[in-house]
Structures are given as structure tokens and as C-alpha cells.
Design a protein around this motif. Structure first.
Motif, short mmCIF file in Angstrom:
data_model
loop_
_atom_site.label_atom_id
_atom_site.label_comp_id
_atom_site.label_asym_id
_atom_site.label_seq_id
_atom_site.Cartn_x
_atom_site.Cartn_y
_atom_site.Cartn_z
N ASN A 123 0.87 -1.18 0.00
CA ASN A 123 0.00 0.00 0.00
C ASN A 123 0.90 1.23 0.00
OD1 ASN A 123 -1.90 2.04 0.39
ND2 ASN A 123 -3.21 0.74 1.64
N CYS A 130 -0.94 5.68 2.24
CA CYS A 130 -1.59 5.48 3.54
C CYS A 130 -1.55 6.77 4.36
CB CYS A 130 -0.88 4.39 4.35
SG CYS A 130 -0.78 2.79 3.57
N SER A 134 -2.08 8.74 7.88
CA SER A 134 -2.02 8.39 9.30
C SER A 134 -2.87 9.37 10.08
CB SER A 134 -0.58 8.44 9.80
OG SER A 134 -0.18 9.78 10.10
N ASN A 145 -6.81 9.06 9.46
CA ASN A 145 -6.84 7.65 9.08
C ASN A 145 -8.17 7.07 9.53
OD1 ASN A 145 -6.43 4.62 9.87
ND2 ASN A 145 -4.78 5.06 8.41
N LEU A 154 0.94 1.78 11.11
CA LEU A 154 0.97 1.47 9.68
C LEU A 154 2.17 0.57 9.36
CD1 LEU A 154 0.03 4.94 8.15
CD2 LEU A 154 -1.35 2.84 8.06
N ILE A 191 5.39 0.05 1.79
CA ILE A 191 4.33 0.93 2.28
C ILE A 191 4.80 2.37 2.20
CG2 ILE A 191 5.13 0.68 4.68
CD1 ILE A 191 2.21 1.02 5.57
N GLY A 214 -2.22 2.64 -4.03
CA GLY A 214 -2.60 2.43 -2.63
C GLY A 214 -4.07 2.70 -2.41
N THR A 215 -4.50 2.64 -1.17
CA THR A 215 -5.93 2.74 -0.87
C THR A 215 -6.32 4.01 -0.12
OG1 THR A 215 -5.82 1.64 1.30
CG2 THR A 215 -6.00 0.21 -0.65
N GLU A 216 -5.37 4.78 0.32
CA GLU A 216 -5.53 6.01 1.11
C GLU A 216 -5.78 5.74 2.59
OE1 GLU A 216 -6.99 9.73 -1.36
OE2 GLU A 216 -8.53 8.18 -1.33
N MET A 217 -6.76 4.89 2.91
CA MET A 217 -7.14 4.63 4.30
C MET A 217 -7.61 5.88 5.03
SD MET A 217 -4.84 1.81 6.26
CE MET A 217 -3.53 1.10 5.31
N LEU A 220 -7.35 -2.14 3.37
CA LEU A 220 -5.98 -2.06 3.88
C LEU A 220 -4.99 -2.21 2.74
CD1 LEU A 220 -6.23 -4.13 7.19
CD2 LEU A 220 -6.51 -1.66 6.85
N ASN A 221 -5.30 -3.07 1.79
CA ASN A 221 -4.52 -3.16 0.56
C ASN A 221 -5.42 -3.72 -0.54
OD1 ASN A 221 -3.80 -5.75 2.27
ND2 ASN A 221 -3.55 -6.33 0.12
#
Length: 363
Positions: free
Chosen positions: A32, A35, A37, A42, A51, A63, A328-331, A338-339
Motif C-alpha cells: 500500500n 496510507c 495516518s 486515518n 501502519l 508501504i 494504494g488505498t488512502e485509508m 488495507l490493501n
């Protein structure tokens, strides 16, 4: 799962062994590279250290930390990655004004000339002396925009009005308040004041809808009060954002790489892929970030097919220019992956290119 794959790897059937190897390859290519935080927001409340621990636990190939407008988590994140032996990189996301596309929507819906944009490959939370004023400008600009938003929304939700400074203290570790923090604060304030039918009636009266699910409720608060048409919406003013060139100059001065943020190829600014990439590379772009899950997943099959076609076209154009792709997914919202799942047909064809992007940045 591991026992099943081990059994297949030892099968007398060559085709079974080959299929098992493909599964191992896909598992190793979990990653990912986008991400957020809790230094911006997040969706799971994850810190930079969490993370990294997640990447270690899930055996990710790499990551990347990406927070909005600040580098506060970079030192912690990279130190944790070194300590746990995780390959990692750090970035920062902001919004910029692109003069050449002033009349075109790019990747920020409804905001012509405004674009989400990144720098990737930062190695420290500190910036050179020559860049401290710009870093402060990013932080203060984001804070000012959110303060104004809160003031406006408070006029509608006066019964549960929130205090920006209290939100900054209670919901963030370093005062970087985002729209999502504000949505959470309003939801909690309403739940503290009302209950049951009274709570539902309050939201029905104020925004015309109510959801018991907290994630859905916060999304409604955001869409109904803070986006276009909402009382808190402020039309993007180009003067309140740095230009693309200014952000890229800052990024390069910090030893990082200016990075294009791509949405889905459907806007006027993104539809002409070659023109978009030409412009960004003119200002020094050296990589691209994208969010694969939103580039194939749609309720309508025809929309999904269109998204996939645009993804394929964009990936091919970037590959032709040898621009690393950071997926990635941003979160940065509850429920985001998560991925990504690279076993699906829409994404597996790009797996090697995305893995190359991981390897180019995660060290």
C-alpha cells in the motif's frame, strides 16, 4: 491457506504447481503506497508506527505514508520501518492551483484549476531552512480553510456547534484538523445532546436524512454541509493554494519527487492523458499515485467498464514514459481497504508495473 498452497507447490501436476507459484507471487506483491495516518486522518485511527507494524504483519512488499499538508509523521514512520525491517517511503499530499488548467476540472470534483498533488520520497519531518516558510504556509492554509468551514457549518448546526481548537486538541495529535475530523465531532456532539427518535429528527430537520451507522452518518454530514450546495462549502480560491510549480519546487528542495495524483480520467483535465502528463513533467513530475479500488469498482457495469478502460489507458501512458506508479488505498475514510486485491482481472494485469513502483520508492 499456507498449508493449502504448500500442498499445491508439491503436487505432481505441473499446472497445479504453476498456479500455486502465481498465488505466492500475488501474496508477495501485497503493498500500500498511499496510507494516511492520524497526523491528517486515518479511517482506523492508525499512527505512523501502526501502519509500519501492519505492513510487517501482512508481509507487504512496501508501504508509503502520505499525510495532508504536513510531514509530522515522517520521522516516526521511517524510524519504525528501519526498526522492523519494512521497506517504506514517505510523502505529503496537498492541493495546488494549476494555471494552465484554470478552466478545467482535474481531480478535485467541482473545482476547476485545483488539483490534489503529492511529493513522495521525503526523508525527514524537518525541511531545509529555505523551505520552512512554505511548509508553514501549507499547514496554516489548511487550518484556515477548516476554521472557516467550521464557522459556517456552526450557523446551521448551532445546537451542537463545535470549537475548532477543541477538535484540534481532542482528535488530532498535532492539530492538523481535516473535514473528516470535523464530521466526527459533529456526529458525536449530536449524539451527546440527543438520543433515539430525537437524534434522528434533529438530523432530518437539519440535513434531510439520518443514518444509525456512524460511518454513513459522517459521510452524510460531509456531503450535505461541506460540499457544493452545503452551508459550509467555500468555492476554491486559487489564491489560497500554492501553484503546482511552487509545490514542486518545495518538494525538490526537500529531496523528494513531485508526484501526479490521478483520479479516474473522466474529467476535462484528465481526459487528455498526454497533455496532462506533458504539463506535469514540464514542472518536474517524476511519479504518479493512483487509487486502484476506485478505478474499477462501480455499481453500474457500464461505469465500471469505463473506469477500467481509463485505468488501462493511463497506466499504459505512464509506462511508456517510464513514470513509476504508486498504488494504494488512502485509508483516509472508514471502510477503505488495507490493501488492494490483485487477484481480480481488472488489476492483476497491472501488478508488475505497480510492484516496480513500490521498488522504486520503498527502501
Amino acid at each position: 491457506m499456507k498449508d493449502a498452497i504448500d500442498k499445491q507447490l508439491n503436487s505432481f501436476d505441473a499446472a497445479t504447481r504453476k498456479a500455486a507459484l502465481e498465488m505466492v507471487r500475488k501474496d508477495f506483491c501485497a503493498f500500500n503506497m498511499h496510507c494516511h495516518s492520524f497526523y491528517s486522518y486515518n479511517g482506523y485511527g492508525y499512527s505512523p508506527s501502526k501502519l509500519v507494524a501492519l505492513a510487517k504483519e501482512l508481509n507487504w512488499r512496501g508501504i508509503m505514508l502520505v499525510d495532508f499538508d504536513v510531514l509530522d509523521g515522517v520521522d516516526e514512520f521511517l524510524a519504525a520501518a528501519r526498526y522492523l525491517g519494512v521497506k517504506a517511503a514517505a510523502g505529503m499530499e496537498t492541493r495546488v492551483f494549476v494555471p494552465e488548467f484554470a478552466d478545467k476540472e482535474i481531480n478535485s470534483p467541482g473545482e476547476p484549476g485545483i488539483a490534489y498533488h503529492l511529493g513522495c520520497g521525503f526523508t525527514s519531518s524537518s525541511v531545509p531552512e529555505s523551505q520552512k516558510a512554505f511548509a508553514a504556509r501549507l499547514r496554516e492554509g489548511a487550518a484556515n480553510r477548516t476554521r472557516i468551514l467550521v464557522e459556517k457549518v456552526n450557523t446551521l448546526l448551532k445546537e451542537i456547534a463545535i470549537d475548532y481548537n477543541s477538535v484540534a486538541k481532542e482528535l488530532t495529535p498535532a492539530g492538523n484538523v481535516t473535514e473528516r475530523h470535523v464530521c466526527c465531532a459533529y456526529r458525536v456532539a449530536a449524539e451527546n445532546k440527543f438520543s433515539g427518535a430525537e437524534l434522528a429528527a434533529y438530523w432530518q430537520d437539519k440535513i434531510g436524512c439520518f443514518e444509525e451507522n456512524s460511518v454513513k452518518m459522517e459521510a452524510l454530514i460531509r456531503s450535505k454541509t461541506m460540499k457544493s450546495g452545503g452551508v459550509g462549502y467555500v468555492k476554491a480560491d486559487p489564491e489560497s493554494f500554492p501553484t503546482l510549480e511552487e509545490m514542486n519546487n518545495f518538494t525538490k528542495a526537500c529531496g523528494a519527487t513531485p508526484t501526479i495524483a490521478w483520479l479516474n480520467g473522466l474529467s476535462a483535465g484528465e481526459n487528455d492523458v498526454e497533455a496532462l502528463l506533458d504539463l506535469h513533467q514540464k514542472y518536474g513530475a517524476g511519479a504518479v499515485t493512483l487509487i486502484p479500488d476506485r478505478n474499477w469498482r462501480a455499481a453500474d457495469e457500464s461505469k465500471s467498464a469505463k473506469l477500467v478502460a481509463e485505468l488501462d489507458r493511463f497506466v499504459a501512458a505512464c509506462a511508456a514514459r517510464k513514470l513509476p506508479l504508486l498504488a494504494g488505498t488512502e485509508m483516509n475514510a472508514p471502510g477503505q481497504l488495507l490493501n488492494d486485491d490483485y487477484t481480480i482481472a481488472q488489476l492483476v494485469k497491472h501488478l508488475d508495473i505497480f510492484c516496480a513502483g513500490v521498488d522504486a520508492f520503498a527502501k
